[in-house]
Write a protein that holds these residues in place. Sequence first.
Motif, PDB file in Angstrom:
ATOM      1  N   TYR A 147       0.792  -1.203   0.000  1.00 30.40           N
ATOM      2  CA  TYR A 147       0.000   0.000   0.000  1.00 30.40           C
ATOM      3  C   TYR A 147       0.836   1.270   0.000  1.00 30.40           C
ATOM      4  CZ  TYR A 147       0.782  -0.423   5.044  1.00 30.40           C
ATOM      5  OH  TYR A 147       1.346  -0.561   6.280  1.00 30.40           O
ATOM      6  N   ALA A 148       2.137   1.147   0.090  1.00 26.16           N
ATOM      7  CA  ALA A 148       3.000   2.333   0.123  1.00 26.16           C
ATOM      8  C   ALA A 148       2.888   3.136  -1.165  1.00 26.16           C
ATOM      9  CB  ALA A 148       4.448   1.922   0.386  1.00 26.16           C
ATOM     10  N   GLY A 149       2.578   2.465  -2.271  1.00 22.22           N
ATOM     11  CA  GLY A 149       2.393   3.172  -3.537  1.00 22.22           C
ATOM     12  C   GLY A 149       1.255   4.177  -3.468  1.00 22.22           C
ATOM     13  N   ILE A 150       0.227   3.854  -2.697  1.00 24.60           N
ATOM     14  CA  ILE A 150      -0.883   4.787  -2.516  1.00 24.60           C
ATOM     15  C   ILE A 150      -0.402   6.003  -1.722  1.00 24.60           C
ATOM     16  CG2 ILE A 150      -3.105   5.108  -1.341  1.00 24.60           C
ATOM     17  CD1 ILE A 150      -3.831   2.258  -2.177  1.00 24.60           C
ATOM     18  N   TYR A 151       0.399   5.780  -0.703  1.00 23.84           N
ATOM     19  CA  TYR A 151       0.901   6.899   0.096  1.00 23.84           C
ATOM     20  C   TYR A 151       1.844   7.793  -0.714  1.00 23.84           C
ATOM     21  CZ  TYR A 151      -1.101   4.417   4.056  1.00 23.84           C
ATOM     22  OH  TYR A 151      -1.954   3.788   4.920  1.00 23.84           O
ATOM     23  N   ILE A 152       2.621   7.200  -1.600  1.00 22.41           N
ATOM     24  CA  ILE A 152       3.458   8.006  -2.497  1.00 22.41           C
ATOM     25  C   ILE A 152       2.546   8.886  -3.352  1.00 22.41           C
ATOM     26  CG2 ILE A 152       5.003   7.921  -4.511  1.00 22.41           C
ATOM     27  CD1 ILE A 152       6.455   7.286  -1.952  1.00 22.41           C
ATOM     28  N   GLY A 153       1.445   8.307  -3.805  1.00 14.73           N
ATOM     29  CA  GLY A 153       0.466   9.078  -4.578  1.00 14.73           C
ATOM     30  C   GLY A 153      -0.115  10.231  -3.786  1.00 14.73           C
ATOM     31  N   PHE A 154      -0.433   9.996  -2.492  1.00 18.90           N
ATOM     32  CA  PHE A 154      -0.968  11.073  -1.654  1.00 18.90           C
ATOM     33  C   PHE A 154       0.014  12.245  -1.588  1.00 18.90           C
ATOM     34  CE2 PHE A 154      -3.653   7.890   0.883  1.00 18.90           C
ATOM     35  CZ  PHE A 154      -4.820   8.265   0.242  1.00 18.90           C
TER      36      PHE A 154
ATOM     37  N   VAL B  51       5.690  14.262   2.872  1.00 16.90           N
ATOM     38  CA  VAL B  51       4.529  13.805   3.639  1.00 16.90           C
ATOM     39  C   VAL B  51       4.290  12.319   3.376  1.00 16.90           C
ATOM     40  CG1 VAL B  51       2.005  13.995   3.805  1.00 16.90           C
ATOM     41  CG2 VAL B  51       3.421  16.047   3.828  1.00 16.90           C
ATOM     42  N   ASN B  52       4.500  11.889   2.117  1.00 24.59           N
ATOM     43  CA  ASN B  52       4.270  10.481   1.793  1.00 24.59           C
ATOM     44  C   ASN B  52       5.201   9.560   2.570  1.00 24.59           C
ATOM     45  OD1 ASN B  52       6.753  10.167   0.267  1.00 24.59           O
ATOM     46  ND2 ASN B  52       5.752  11.196  -1.423  1.00 24.59           N
ATOM     47  N   LEU B  53       6.448   9.942   2.694  1.00 20.88           N
ATOM     48  CA  LEU B  53       7.401   9.100   3.429  1.00 20.88           C
ATOM     49  C   LEU B  53       7.058   9.074   4.917  1.00 20.88           C
ATOM     50  CD1 LEU B  53       9.863   7.283   3.271  1.00 20.88           C
ATOM     51  CD2 LEU B  53      11.304   9.313   3.522  1.00 20.88           C
ATOM     52  N   LEU B  54       6.610  10.199   5.439  1.00 24.08           N
ATOM     53  CA  LEU B  54       6.191  10.240   6.836  1.00 24.08           C
ATOM     54  C   LEU B  54       5.019   9.290   7.079  1.00 24.08           C
ATOM     55  CD1 LEU B  54       6.552  11.558   9.621  1.00 24.08           C
ATOM     56  CD2 LEU B  54       4.898  13.280   8.894  1.00 24.08           C
ATOM     57  N   ILE B  55       4.033   9.301   6.188  1.00 25.64           N
ATOM     58  CA  ILE B  55       2.883   8.405   6.324  1.00 25.64           C
ATOM     59  C   ILE B  55       3.345   6.944   6.251  1.00 25.64           C
ATOM     60  CG2 ILE B  55       0.720   7.638   5.266  1.00 25.64           C
ATOM     61  CD1 ILE B  55       0.362  10.542   4.266  1.00 25.64           C
ATOM     62  N   ILE B  56       4.218   6.659   5.315  1.00 31.59           N
ATOM     63  CA  ILE B  56       4.706   5.288   5.148  1.00 31.59           C
ATOM     64  C   ILE B  56       5.444   4.812   6.395  1.00 31.59           C
ATOM     65  CG2 ILE B  56       6.342   3.835   3.864  1.00 31.59           C
ATOM     66  CD1 ILE B  56       5.569   5.602   1.382  1.00 31.59           C
ATOM     67  N   ILE B  57       6.332   5.637   6.910  1.00 31.46           N
ATOM     68  CA  ILE B  57       7.112   5.265   8.098  1.00 31.46           C
ATOM     69  C   ILE B  57       6.195   5.062   9.301  1.00 31.46           C
ATOM     70  CG2 ILE B  57       8.836   6.086   9.773  1.00 31.46           C
ATOM     71  CD1 ILE B  57      10.064   5.234   7.122  1.00 31.46           C
ATOM     72  N   LEU B  58       5.254   5.979   9.502  1.00 31.74           N
ATOM     73  CA  LEU B  58       4.405   5.913  10.687  1.00 31.74           C
ATOM     74  C   LEU B  58       3.385   4.782  10.633  1.00 31.74           C
ATOM     75  CD1 LEU B  58       3.841   9.708  11.413  1.00 31.74           C
ATOM     76  CD2 LEU B  58       5.437   8.129  12.523  1.00 31.74           C
ATOM     77  N   THR B  59       3.043   4.317   9.420  1.00 31.25           N
ATOM     78  CA  THR B  59       2.077   3.224   9.304  1.00 31.25           C
ATOM     79  C   THR B  59       2.742   1.869   9.101  1.00 31.25           C
ATOM     80  OG1 THR B  59       1.849   3.518   6.910  1.00 31.25           O
ATOM     81  CG2 THR B  59       0.310   4.734   8.325  1.00 31.25           C
ATOM     82  N   GLY B  60       4.059   1.849   8.993  1.00 32.79           N
ATOM     83  CA  GLY B  60       4.766   0.577   8.810  1.00 32.79           C
ATOM     84  C   GLY B  60       4.758   0.087   7.375  1.00 32.79           C
ATOM     85  N   GLY B  61       4.502   0.988   6.430  1.00 32.43           N
ATOM     86  CA  GLY B  61       4.510   0.609   5.010  1.00 32.43           C
ATOM     87  C   GLY B  61       5.912   0.251   4.543  1.00 32.43           C
ATOM     88  N   VAL B  62       5.979  -0.410   3.415  1.00 33.82           N
ATOM     89  CA  VAL B  62       7.261  -0.862   2.872  1.00 33.82           C
ATOM     90  C   VAL B  62       7.437  -0.293   1.468  1.00 33.82           C
ATOM     91  CG1 VAL B  62       8.639  -2.860   2.218  1.00 33.82           C
ATOM     92  CG2 VAL B  62       7.147  -2.984   4.213  1.00 33.82           C
TER      93      VAL B  62
END
Length: 159
Positions: A1-8, A41-52
């Motif tokens: 799901y990290a691809g979605i966060y990159i999109g955000f 912001v996308n990297l912050l979301i990924i890190i805080l949610t445990g995304g890969v």
Amino acid sequence: YAGIYIGFGGMLSLVIAGGLADVSMNNPTIQSFVFAALFPVNLLIIILTGGVLFTGVSATVPAAVFEKKAHWSHIPKLLAISWIGNLIGGVIFALLVTYCDMNLGATAELAKHTIHKKCSKTFLQTLIKGIGCNWLVCMAVFLSGQAQDMAGKMVGIWF
């Protein structure tokens, strides 16, 4: 799901920085700065949610092999899983953005400009820039990992 966060993060950057087109006519650095300031912001979301992220896997998996915590045969499988997962997330986000007509006007113009800028370089230039980008992302992940609280993680990612 990290691809979605990159999109955000990308969409946030495109919408806000795209809206600054008139302001940045005489000084295009303003638009670039705002885009660059919002994109993490996308990297912050990924890190805080445990995304890969694929970029992180490309650094951590070989490091684990060198430290004898994983076997080298795991590298292709883990890279493929991460890349495919990021791709699927990115495609889903792109479909949602398209369906909701979010990529119009100034946002679309900045997206086209960014795409043209990225795709007009040679393969070697693009490869070297990609390596540098991955290096910075991995450094941001490392720095955020050293922090014990969210404020420290944010500082590690942005600076």
